[in-house]
Write a protein that holds these residues in place. Structure first.
Motif, mmCIF file in Angstrom:
data_model
loop_
_atom_site.group_PDB
_atom_site.id
_atom_site.type_symbol
_atom_site.label_atom_id
_atom_site.label_comp_id
_atom_site.label_asym_id
_atom_site.label_seq_id
_atom_site.Cartn_x
_atom_site.Cartn_y
_atom_site.Cartn_z
ATOM 1 N N THR A 162 0.821 -1.203 0.000
ATOM 2 C CA THR A 162 0.000 0.000 0.000
ATOM 3 C C THR A 162 0.861 1.261 0.000
ATOM 4 N N TYR B 213 0.589 5.792 -0.379
ATOM 5 C CA TYR B 213 -0.288 6.934 -0.111
ATOM 6 C C TYR B 213 0.338 8.234 -0.630
ATOM 7 N N ILE C 57 -4.690 13.283 3.824
ATOM 8 C CA ILE C 57 -4.499 12.245 2.830
ATOM 9 C C ILE C 57 -5.210 12.641 1.539
ATOM 10 N N SER D 296 -4.800 6.630 -1.751
ATOM 11 C CA SER D 296 -4.015 5.452 -1.420
ATOM 12 C C SER D 296 -4.269 4.378 -2.471
ATOM 13 N N ILE E 96 -7.682 2.777 -3.539
ATOM 14 C CA ILE E 96 -8.482 2.450 -2.358
ATOM 15 C C ILE E 96 -9.116 3.706 -1.782
ATOM 16 N N ILE E 97 -8.308 4.735 -1.564
ATOM 17 C CA ILE E 97 -8.804 5.985 -0.991
ATOM 18 C C ILE E 97 -8.661 7.080 -2.027
ATOM 19 N N GLU F 298 -9.751 10.907 -1.702
ATOM 20 C CA GLU F 298 -10.399 11.959 -0.950
ATOM 21 C C GLU F 298 -10.907 13.045 -1.893
ATOM 22 N N GLY G 194 -1.989 -1.796 4.257
ATOM 23 C CA GLY G 194 -3.062 -0.804 4.301
ATOM 24 C C GLY G 194 -3.981 -0.963 5.494
ATOM 25 N N GLY G 195 -3.568 -1.698 6.508
ATOM 26 C CA GLY G 195 -4.376 -1.828 7.706
ATOM 27 C C GLY G 195 -4.313 -0.572 8.553
ATOM 28 N N PHE G 196 -5.393 -0.262 9.277
ATOM 29 C CA PHE G 196 -5.415 1.023 9.991
ATOM 30 C C PHE G 196 -4.577 0.992 11.267
ATOM 31 N N TYR H 162 -7.108 3.422 16.974
ATOM 32 C CA TYR H 162 -5.688 3.132 16.885
ATOM 33 C C TYR H 162 -4.995 4.483 16.782
ATOM 34 N N GLY I 154 -5.868 6.081 13.189
ATOM 35 C CA GLY I 154 -5.907 5.237 12.006
ATOM 36 C C GLY I 154 -7.331 4.860 11.644
ATOM 37 N N ARG I 155 -7.601 4.902 10.352
ATOM 38 C CA ARG I 155 -8.928 4.543 9.876
ATOM 39 C C ARG I 155 -8.832 3.456 8.821
ATOM 40 N N HIS I 156 -9.981 2.965 8.384
ATOM 41 C CA HIS I 156 -10.053 1.883 7.411
ATOM 42 C C HIS I 156 -9.273 2.244 6.143
ATOM 43 N N GLY I 157 -8.576 1.264 5.639
ATOM 44 C CA GLY I 157 -7.809 1.482 4.417
ATOM 45 C C GLY I 157 -6.455 2.105 4.678
ATOM 46 N N GLY I 158 -6.130 2.248 5.958
ATOM 47 C CA GLY I 158 -4.842 2.841 6.299
ATOM 48 C C GLY I 158 -4.857 4.350 6.365
ATOM 49 N N LEU J 120 -4.804 7.873 7.666
ATOM 50 C CA LEU J 120 -4.441 8.532 8.918
ATOM 51 C C LEU J 120 -5.113 9.897 8.963
#
Lengths: 114, 112
Positions: free
Chosen positions: A31, A33, A45, A48, A55-56, A58, A97-99, B32, B94-98, B100
């Motif tokens: 992953t 960003y 952000i 990502s 995935i992300i 914004e 990509g884990g939070f 987190y 931290g949130r879903h999908g990494g 921040l």
């Protein structure tokens, strides 16, 4: 060895131009960003990618387009640059990509639009 | 929505003094929490993180932070700072999908 590298480090350009920033990581992470840091140092952000998949995404003007040719690279292309795009752009990566994961940041690209 | 508030934008302190950088978060779900440091003209690096378990988390360079669920806080502390600790410090969740979500940052300035 640099874990997350970005090029260029500094970028000065005129309004209306198109520019790209490149990012590479040699950590084997899935992953990557893009973050934007404004003049007040606020970090937000932008995008990502996980293994080349977006995935992300914004709320970013569509003048900004990320591209991931492979999971080790994530580039950022900016069309029709505006004064408000002046900022420091950071690339980062994390294993999956884990939070809860630590993100590893590049040194930043300082973009100044004149 | 989750958010992070860093209560002090600037913290000046003398060398060898203790310091506390304050961070509050808002969340209705498990959190987190992270502290990152940004030295001048550099990228961010992780100081420490809280995922679960012991509420007192120790990080690099002698820093530690305490997770307080009832006060929704995650304050960063160091008992004795050095000139080299001068930097910008960011609290994040931290949130879903990494993703921040960062606080506004606190500039720590250590003076001799």
């Amino acid at each position: 060895d640099t874990a997350v590298s970005q090029t260029p480090k500094y970028l000065v350009t005129q309004m209306g131009n198109d520019k790209s920033i490149k990012c590479e990581q040699n950590l084997g992470h899935d992953t990557m960003y893009w973050y934007k840091q404004d003049s007040k140092k606020f970090l937000k952000i932008m995008f990502s990618y996980n293994n080349k998949e977006l995935i992300i995404n914004e709320t970013v003007p569509n003048r900004f387009s990320p591209k991931s040719p492979d999971k080790a690279h994530l580039n950022l292309h900016i069309n029709s640059l505006e004064l408000g795009d002046s900022a420091v752009y950071f690339c980062a990566s994390s294993p999956r990509g884990g939070f809860q994961e630590t993100q590893y940041f590049g040194p930043g690209t300082r973009l100044l639009v004149l | 929505a989750q958010s992070v508030t860093q209560l002090d934008s600037q913290v000046p302190v003398f060398e060898e003094a203790p310091v506390e950088l304050r961070c509050n978060y808002s969340s209705s779900v498990s959190v987190y929490l992270f502290w990152y440091v940004q030295y001048p003209n550099q990228g961010l690096q992780l100081l420490l993180k809280y995922l679960s378990g012991s509420t007192l988390v120790k990080g690099i360079n002698g820093f530690e932070a305490e997770f307080n669920k009832s006060q929704t806080s995650f304050h960063l502390r160091k008992p004795s700072v050095h000139i080299s600790d001068t930097a910008e410090y960011f609290c994040a969740v931290g949130r879903h999908g990494g993703k921040l979500i960062f606080g506004q940052g606190t500039e720590l300035s250590v003076k001799p």
